[in-house]
Design a protein around this motif. Structure first.
Motif, mmCIF file in Angstrom:
data_model
loop_
_atom_site.group_PDB
_atom_site.id
_atom_site.type_symbol
_atom_site.label_atom_id
_atom_site.label_comp_id
_atom_site.label_asym_id
_atom_site.label_seq_id
_atom_site.Cartn_x
_atom_site.Cartn_y
_atom_site.Cartn_z
ATOM 1 N N LYS A 2 0.826 -1.214 0.000
ATOM 2 C CA LYS A 2 0.000 0.000 0.000
ATOM 3 C C LYS A 2 0.853 1.255 0.000
ATOM 4 C CE LYS A 2 -4.132 -1.819 2.234
ATOM 5 N NZ LYS A 2 -4.993 -1.752 3.420
ATOM 6 N N ASN A 3 2.074 1.160 0.590
ATOM 7 C CA ASN A 3 2.961 2.328 0.611
ATOM 8 C C ASN A 3 3.501 2.659 -0.775
ATOM 9 O OD1 ASN A 3 2.637 2.462 3.370
ATOM 10 N ND2 ASN A 3 4.452 1.219 3.800
ATOM 11 N N LYS A 4 3.602 1.678 -1.652
ATOM 12 C CA LYS A 4 4.193 1.872 -2.974
ATOM 13 C C LYS A 4 3.152 2.037 -4.085
ATOM 14 C CE LYS A 4 8.575 1.432 -1.880
ATOM 15 N NZ LYS A 4 9.542 2.500 -2.132
ATOM 16 N N PHE A 5 1.980 1.394 -3.924
ATOM 17 C CA PHE A 5 0.978 1.397 -4.982
ATOM 18 C C PHE A 5 -0.362 1.879 -4.460
ATOM 19 C CE2 PHE A 5 3.944 -2.107 -5.828
ATOM 20 C CZ PHE A 5 4.427 -1.729 -7.073
ATOM 21 N N GLU A 6 -1.082 2.531 -5.346
ATOM 22 C CA GLU A 6 -2.445 2.927 -4.994
ATOM 23 C C GLU A 6 -3.328 1.700 -5.116
ATOM 24 O OE1 GLU A 6 -5.955 5.845 -6.674
ATOM 25 O OE2 GLU A 6 -3.860 6.375 -7.086
ATOM 26 N N MET A 7 -3.876 1.256 -4.025
ATOM 27 C CA MET A 7 -4.672 0.038 -4.044
ATOM 28 C C MET A 7 -5.634 0.029 -2.865
ATOM 29 S SD MET A 7 -1.720 -2.626 -2.725
ATOM 30 C CE MET A 7 -2.785 -4.025 -2.660
ATOM 31 N N ARG A 8 -6.602 -0.854 -2.940
ATOM 32 C CA ARG A 8 -7.511 -1.034 -1.819
ATOM 33 C C ARG A 8 -7.625 -2.518 -1.515
ATOM 34 N NH1 ARG A 8 -13.417 -1.105 -3.910
ATOM 35 N NH2 ARG A 8 -13.117 -1.526 -6.110
ATOM 36 N N MET A 9 -7.760 -2.819 -0.283
ATOM 37 C CA MET A 9 -7.819 -4.202 0.162
ATOM 38 C C MET A 9 -9.266 -4.681 0.146
ATOM 39 S SD MET A 9 -6.088 -6.742 1.135
ATOM 40 C CE MET A 9 -6.197 -8.280 2.029
ATOM 41 N N LEU A 10 -9.511 -5.702 -0.640
ATOM 42 C CA LEU A 10 -10.840 -6.308 -0.656
ATOM 43 C C LEU A 10 -10.826 -7.491 0.298
ATOM 44 C CD1 LEU A 10 -11.452 -6.172 -4.504
ATOM 45 C CD2 LEU A 10 -12.288 -4.602 -2.774
ATOM 46 N N GLU A 11 -11.907 -8.228 0.322
ATOM 47 C CA GLU A 11 -11.957 -9.394 1.207
ATOM 48 C C GLU A 11 -11.054 -10.509 0.678
ATOM 49 O OE1 GLU A 11 -15.905 -11.548 -0.586
ATOM 50 O OE2 GLU A 11 -16.180 -9.938 0.869
ATOM 51 N N GLU A 12 -10.934 -11.567 1.429
ATOM 52 C CA GLU A 12 -10.101 -12.706 1.057
ATOM 53 C C GLU A 12 -10.504 -13.253 -0.311
ATOM 54 O OE1 GLU A 12 -10.516 -16.704 3.094
ATOM 55 O OE2 GLU A 12 -8.712 -15.938 4.073
ATOM 56 N N LEU A 13 -9.503 -13.617 -1.125
ATOM 57 C CA LEU A 13 -9.763 -14.130 -2.475
ATOM 58 C C LEU A 13 -10.637 -15.374 -2.413
ATOM 59 C CD1 LEU A 13 -9.084 -14.144 -5.556
ATOM 60 C CD2 LEU A 13 -7.178 -15.639 -4.985
ATOM 61 N N ASN A 14 -11.765 -15.350 -3.135
ATOM 62 C CA ASN A 14 -12.589 -16.561 -3.209
ATOM 63 C C ASN A 14 -13.093 -16.848 -4.621
ATOM 64 O OD1 ASN A 14 -14.695 -14.693 -3.505
ATOM 65 N ND2 ASN A 14 -15.192 -14.744 -1.331
ATOM 66 N N PHE A 15 -12.842 -15.928 -5.546
ATOM 67 C CA PHE A 15 -13.260 -16.156 -6.934
ATOM 68 C C PHE A 15 -12.355 -15.366 -7.864
ATOM 69 C CE2 PHE A 15 -16.048 -15.885 -10.641
ATOM 70 C CZ PHE A 15 -16.520 -17.193 -10.700
ATOM 71 N N LEU A 19 -12.361 -19.361 -11.427
ATOM 72 C CA LEU A 19 -11.847 -20.324 -10.447
ATOM 73 C C LEU A 19 -12.369 -19.968 -9.066
ATOM 74 C CD1 LEU A 19 -8.109 -20.549 -11.535
ATOM 75 C CD2 LEU A 19 -9.812 -22.340 -11.793
ATOM 76 N N GLU A 20 -12.901 -20.953 -8.365
ATOM 77 C CA GLU A 20 -13.346 -20.754 -6.991
ATOM 78 C C GLU A 20 -12.213 -21.158 -6.058
ATOM 79 O OE1 GLU A 20 -17.360 -22.563 -6.495
ATOM 80 O OE2 GLU A 20 -17.168 -22.722 -8.676
ATOM 81 N N VAL A 21 -11.893 -20.298 -5.113
ATOM 82 C CA VAL A 21 -10.801 -20.541 -4.172
ATOM 83 C C VAL A 21 -11.375 -20.584 -2.767
ATOM 84 C CG1 VAL A 21 -8.587 -19.698 -3.308
ATOM 85 C CG2 VAL A 21 -9.224 -19.291 -5.698
#
Length: 199
Positions: A2-15, A19-21
């Motif tokens: 987050k310090n280097k890139f503009e991004m937002r944290m979504l929930e845990e990867l599940n799709f 592919l379903e994870v």
């Protein structure tokens, strides 16, 4: 990050890309059950019997030039959907790629083989790959080949699996580039291809 890139944290990867994870404390499941369900809706398949295997051991697919022609566009669409499914289903890989060889001039006999794969998927929509935590990183590979099984040009088919610990990381099933003159030669070609993948 987050310090280097503009991004937002979504929930845990599940799709991700179909592919379903499923992330569990002991490992990760990766599957495509929703994709299979969407495929059945897309092609509007009627109720079909479930098959225990994706292909009969007695079937011998060939060009079948005297057979009844089948709609090329629909056949290619069916094969394309199945090819994407092999991302998480190595159990159908050989059958799918065998049927894919006839996309240029499909016959009704080829369509019947494809429908056998779909009837197998009907009974096994929830099969998933399991990646357990803490099983080490020992690299193990398996390979095998038939001899001259292709009815058109007598080429052999190689198949292979590679594991890191108990985690399946790579799999393939493809026609060999050259014609082998013996079972031993076809197996050496398969072994060489598997070693290249391992390296």
């Amino acid at each position: 990050m987050k310090n280097k890139f503009e991004m937002r944290m979504l929930e845990e990867l599940n799709f991700f890309l179909g592919l379903e994870v499923k992330q569990l404390p002991k490992g990760i499941f990766i599957g495509q059950s929703k994709y299979i369900s969407d495929m059945f809706k897309k092609f509007n398949f009627p109720e079909m019997k479930m098959s225990p295997t994706p292909m009969s051991i007695n079937i011998s697919l060939h060009a079948d030039l005297d057979g009844q022609p089948f709609d090329q566009t629909l056949y290619r669409s069916l094969i394309g959907s199945l090819m994407y499914l092999t991302t998480s289903r190595p159990d159908i890989m050989f059958s799918v790629y065998l049927c894919a060889r006839f996309q240029a001039n499909p016959r009704y006999s080829h369509y019947k083989a494809v429908m056998r794969i779909f009837s197998y998927l009907k009974g096994t929509p929830n099969l998933e790959l399991w990646y357990p935590f803490g099983t080490g990183f020992n690299l193990t590979a398996f390979t095998d080949a038939d001899h001259g099984d292709d009815q058109v040009n007598r080429k052999s088919t190689s198949g292979g699996l590679q594991f890191l610990g108990r985690k399946l990381v790579s799999w393939s099933s493809r026609k060999q580039n050259c014609i082998s003159f013996s079972t031993a030669e076809s197996k050496y070609i398969a072994a060489a291809s598997c070693c290249s993948q391992v390296l």
